[in-house]
Structures are given as C-alpha cells and as structure tokens.
Design a protein around this motif. Structure first.
Motif, PDB file in Angstrom:
ATOM      1  N   LEU A  62       0.969  -1.258  -0.057  1.00  0.00           N
ATOM      2  CA  LEU A  62       0.045   0.097  -0.023  1.00  0.00           C
ATOM      3  C   LEU A  62       0.774   1.294   0.053  1.00  0.00           C
ATOM      4  CD1 LEU A  62      -3.207  -1.106   2.370  1.00  0.00           C
ATOM      5  CD2 LEU A  62      -2.916  -0.656  -0.133  1.00  0.00           C
ATOM      6  N   MET A  63       1.902   1.062   0.354  1.00  0.00           N
ATOM      7  CA  MET A  63       3.037   2.401   0.307  1.00  0.00           C
ATOM      8  C   MET A  63       3.605   2.674  -0.888  1.00  0.00           C
ATOM      9  SD  MET A  63       2.514   3.866   3.282  1.00  0.00           S
ATOM     10  CE  MET A  63       4.123   4.584   3.677  1.00  0.00           C
ATOM     11  N   TRP A  64       3.834   1.459  -1.763  1.00  0.00           N
ATOM     12  CA  TRP A  64       4.451   1.474  -3.003  1.00  0.00           C
ATOM     13  C   TRP A  64       4.228   2.480  -3.894  1.00  0.00           C
ATOM     14  CZ3 TRP A  64       9.470   0.340  -3.659  1.00  0.00           C
ATOM     15  CH2 TRP A  64       9.842   0.034  -5.107  1.00  0.00           C
ATOM     16  N   PRO A  65       3.005   2.511  -4.305  1.00  0.00           N
ATOM     17  CA  PRO A  65       2.448   3.691  -5.132  1.00  0.00           C
ATOM     18  C   PRO A  65       2.927   4.993  -4.551  1.00  0.00           C
ATOM     19  CG  PRO A  65       0.597   2.205  -4.691  1.00  0.00           C
ATOM     20  CD  PRO A  65       1.694   1.819  -3.626  1.00  0.00           C
ATOM     21  N   GLY A  66       2.751   5.332  -3.397  1.00  0.00           N
ATOM     22  CA  GLY A  66       3.111   6.722  -3.102  1.00  0.00           C
ATOM     23  C   GLY A  66       4.635   6.753  -3.135  1.00  0.00           C
ATOM     24  N   VAL A  67       5.524   5.669  -2.855  1.00  0.00           N
ATOM     25  CA  VAL A  67       6.928   5.768  -2.851  1.00  0.00           C
ATOM     26  C   VAL A  67       7.391   6.172  -4.389  1.00  0.00           C
ATOM     27  CG1 VAL A  67       8.959   4.387  -2.688  1.00  0.00           C
ATOM     28  CG2 VAL A  67       7.428   4.400  -0.763  1.00  0.00           C
ATOM     29  N   GLN A  68       6.499   5.383  -5.339  1.00  0.00           N
ATOM     30  CA  GLN A  68       6.946   5.464  -6.581  1.00  0.00           C
ATOM     31  C   GLN A  68       6.448   7.172  -7.135  1.00  0.00           C
ATOM     32  OE1 GLN A  68       4.919   2.497  -8.434  1.00  0.00           O
ATOM     33  NE2 GLN A  68       7.092   1.521  -9.312  1.00  0.00           N
ATOM     34  N   HIS A  69       5.371   7.514  -6.730  1.00  0.00           N
ATOM     35  CA  HIS A  69       4.895   8.578  -7.094  1.00  0.00           C
ATOM     36  C   HIS A  69       5.670   9.889  -6.693  1.00  0.00           C
ATOM     37  CE1 HIS A  69       1.837  11.545  -8.421  1.00  0.00           C
ATOM     38  NE2 HIS A  69       1.768  12.084  -7.175  1.00  0.00           N
ATOM     39  N   ARG A  70       6.310   9.703  -5.460  1.00  0.00           N
ATOM     40  CA  ARG A  70       7.076  10.740  -4.838  1.00  0.00           C
ATOM     41  C   ARG A  70       8.497  10.699  -5.257  1.00  0.00           C
ATOM     42  NH1 ARG A  70       5.390  14.344  -0.665  1.00  0.00           N
ATOM     43  NH2 ARG A  70       3.234  14.015  -0.567  1.00  0.00           N
ATOM     44  N   GLY A  71       8.890   9.561  -5.826  1.00  0.00           N
ATOM     45  CA  GLY A  71      10.244   9.501  -6.142  1.00  0.00           C
ATOM     46  C   GLY A  71      11.272   9.345  -5.012  1.00  0.00           C
ATOM     47  N   ALA A  72      10.568   8.833  -4.052  1.00  0.00           N
ATOM     48  CA  ALA A  72      11.423   8.477  -2.795  1.00  0.00           C
ATOM     49  C   ALA A  72      12.573   7.472  -3.082  1.00  0.00           C
ATOM     50  CB  ALA A  72      10.709   7.970  -1.465  1.00  0.00           C
ATOM     51  N   LEU A  73      12.280   6.528  -3.735  1.00  0.00           N
ATOM     52  CA  LEU A  73      13.210   5.388  -3.991  1.00  0.00           C
ATOM     53  C   LEU A  73      14.396   6.004  -4.755  1.00  0.00           C
ATOM     54  CD1 LEU A  73      13.698   2.401  -3.334  1.00  0.00           C
ATOM     55  CD2 LEU A  73      12.595   1.950  -5.493  1.00  0.00           C
ATOM     56  N   ASN A  74      14.133   6.579  -5.866  1.00  0.00           N
ATOM     57  CA  ASN A  74      15.010   7.176  -6.668  1.00  0.00           C
ATOM     58  C   ASN A  74      15.978   8.285  -5.685  1.00  0.00           C
ATOM     59  OD1 ASN A  74      14.186   6.000  -8.862  1.00  0.00           O
ATOM     60  ND2 ASN A  74      13.040   7.725  -9.576  1.00  0.00           N
ATOM     61  N   SER A  75      15.406   9.001  -4.897  1.00  0.00           N
ATOM     62  CA  SER A  75      16.378   9.939  -4.207  1.00  0.00           C
ATOM     63  C   SER A  75      17.066   9.175  -3.178  1.00  0.00           C
ATOM     64  CB  SER A  75      15.259  10.609  -3.203  1.00  0.00           C
ATOM     65  OG  SER A  75      14.291  11.703  -4.055  1.00  0.00           O
ATOM     66  N   LEU A  76      16.584   7.978  -2.674  1.00  0.00           N
ATOM     67  CA  LEU A  76      17.223   7.193  -1.784  1.00  0.00           C
ATOM     68  C   LEU A  76      18.573   6.495  -2.367  1.00  0.00           C
ATOM     69  CD1 LEU A  76      17.571   6.075   1.165  1.00  0.00           C
ATOM     70  CD2 LEU A  76      16.346   4.206   0.451  1.00  0.00           C
ATOM     71  N   LEU A  77      18.178   5.862  -3.440  1.00  0.00           N
ATOM     72  CA  LEU A  77      19.399   5.447  -4.517  1.00  0.00           C
ATOM     73  C   LEU A  77      20.430   6.769  -4.792  1.00  0.00           C
ATOM     74  CD1 LEU A  77      17.262   3.029  -6.635  1.00  0.00           C
ATOM     75  CD2 LEU A  77      18.783   2.335  -4.591  1.00  0.00           C
ATOM     76  N   SER A  78      19.876   7.640  -5.168  1.00  0.00           N
ATOM     77  CA  SER A  78      20.966   8.674  -5.762  1.00  0.00           C
ATOM     78  C   SER A  78      21.862   9.070  -4.177  1.00  0.00           C
ATOM     79  CB  SER A  78      20.316   9.840  -6.301  1.00  0.00           C
ATOM     80  OG  SER A  78      19.513  10.618  -5.190  1.00  0.00           O
ATOM     81  N   LEU A  79      21.144   9.311  -3.240  1.00  0.00           N
ATOM     82  CA  LEU A  79      21.952   9.164  -2.120  1.00  0.00           C
ATOM     83  C   LEU A  79      23.124   8.367  -1.740  1.00  0.00           C
ATOM     84  CD1 LEU A  79      19.580  11.122   0.403  1.00  0.00           C
ATOM     85  CD2 LEU A  79      21.992  11.254   0.845  1.00  0.00           C
ATOM     86  N   ILE A  80      22.754   6.959  -1.719  1.00  0.00           N
ATOM     87  CA  ILE A  80      23.456   5.918  -1.381  1.00  0.00           C
ATOM     88  C   ILE A  80      24.628   5.838  -2.708  1.00  0.00           C
ATOM     89  CG2 ILE A  80      23.569   3.368  -1.647  1.00  0.00           C
ATOM     90  CD1 ILE A  80      20.801   3.242  -0.464  1.00  0.00           C
ATOM     91  N   ASN A  81      24.383   6.439  -3.852  1.00  0.00           N
ATOM     92  CA  ASN A  81      25.461   6.363  -4.827  1.00  0.00           C
ATOM     93  C   ASN A  81      26.216   7.659  -4.618  1.00  0.00           C
ATOM     94  OD1 ASN A  81      24.416   4.185  -6.347  1.00  0.00           O
ATOM     95  ND2 ASN A  81      23.180   5.398  -7.483  1.00  0.00           N
ATOM     96  N   MET A  82      25.651   8.663  -4.134  1.00  0.00           N
ATOM     97  CA  MET A  82      26.650   9.814  -3.686  1.00  0.00           C
ATOM     98  C   MET A  82      27.648   9.602  -2.435  1.00  0.00           C
ATOM     99  SD  MET A  82      24.406  12.839  -4.689  1.00  0.00           S
ATOM    100  CE  MET A  82      24.772  13.962  -3.575  1.00  0.00           C
TER     101      MET A  82
END
Length: 194
Positions: free
Chosen positions: A166-186
């Motif tokens: 139920l949280m996955w659509p909101g995570v995708q819509h907000r781009g939270a996963l992409n932000s987290l992955l870019s933070l991890i890469n940085m």
C-alpha cells in the motif's frame, strides 16, 4: 506474449470501469491517499493497516477463522461503500473532471496489471527457453520463502507485505526510492572528497 493492442487495453478499461461503478466516488479520494498528496497520508495508511492487524492479533483466531473474518469485513466494505457513496453524493456530484480522473485510475490499474502479467509470463517462459535458470530461480525463491516464513511470525510477514504494497504507489509517485538510491550512490563520493 506481446504487448496488448490499444483496443484490447481500452476494452479492459471499459470492463474495469463497469466493475468499479459503485466505487467511483470513493476511488477518487482513495487515489490521493495512496499517492500521498497530503503529508499525513502515509501515516493514515500505516495507521489503518496497523489497526487492522492489531485487531487480528487481539482476536487470536486460527487461520481459517481469520480468513472468514477478513472475508466478512471485505464483503461488508464492498456492500457499504457504494451505498454510502450514492447516498452522500447524488448523480449531480459526478462531473466530467471526476469521470476523467476515474478513467485515469482504471487505466493505471490496467497498466499495472498488464505489467505484472507480462513479468509473470516472461518468468514462466524461462521454463521453455532456459529450464535450468527457471528451476534455479524458482527453487531458490521458494526455499527462501519457506525459511523466512518458518523463522518470522506469519501475521507480522503479512503486515509488512501489506504496508509495502500500500505504500509502494506513494513511494513511486514521490520518487522517494530514486532519491534514496541517488543518496546511496553519492555517499562514497562524499567520503572520498573528505
């Protein structure tokens, strides 16, 4: 399995619109909650799921009784939502803009459903194209699932799965996963620069 032709997808959307006709007034606000359009929406999702699972835990029913009680709850919700929606909002409350949003919701459900079916079909097609890989993946996944299910409480696993779904659509819509992955890469670059 090739991608669906646009007319097939349109037929699926029309069929889903007819199926969800009674739910259309409830789906529009529900979409905003699922996509976290307000800051409190993730808390509401987690709170409602937590309440449901606390009630299940407190009832301490066996598996079959839990399935029966959940079935009764879902049937009650499926009955009461169209009745309440139709009594609160008359036919004049349904506008062209709401119809467009309802069709967009149905279209996105169909698109996600077709993506899931395409992924499942491509996994099962491995059985014909690469049987060794198919059996390695499927046996590995099933053994891992059996191990996790035997070590962790099943109600807790269902709770975590429900929260993630139920949280996955909101995570995708907000781009939270992409932000987290870019933070991890940085992070390694930031450590090197210091």
């Amino acid at each position: 399995m090739a991608d669906l032709a646009p007319q097939d997808q349109e037929q699926q959307v029309k069929k889903l619109k007819r199926l969800l006709e009674g739910w259309r007034m409830a789906l529009i606000p529900l979409k905003s909650v699922i996509l976290w359009e307000q800051q409190w929406h993730p808390c509401a999702i987690i709170g409602s799921i937590s309440f449901l699972y606390i009630v299940i835990w407190l009832l301490d029913l066996n598996s079959l009784a839990t399935v029966a009680v959940l079935g009764l709850i879902f049937n009650f919700i499926d009955f009461i939502v169209p009745v309440v929606s139709n009594s609160l909002y008359g036919p004049s409350a349904w506008t062209g803009q709401k119809e467009k949003m309802f069709e967009e919701i149905c279209r996105s459900i169909i698109i996600q459903y077709n993506k899931l079916m395409q992924q499942m079909w491509s996994f099962y097609s491995l059985r014909d194209t690469s049987p060794c890989m198919y059996y390695i993946i499927s046996i590995g996944m099933l053994c891992t699932l059996a191990w996790v299910a035997s070590t962790i409480n099943n109600i807790f696993l269902l709770y975590v799965l429900s929260v993630v779904m139920l949280m996955w659509p909101g995570v995708q819509h907000r781009g939270a996963l992409n932000s987290l992955l870019s933070l991890i890469n940085m992070a390694p670059k930031m450590i090197k620069s210091e």
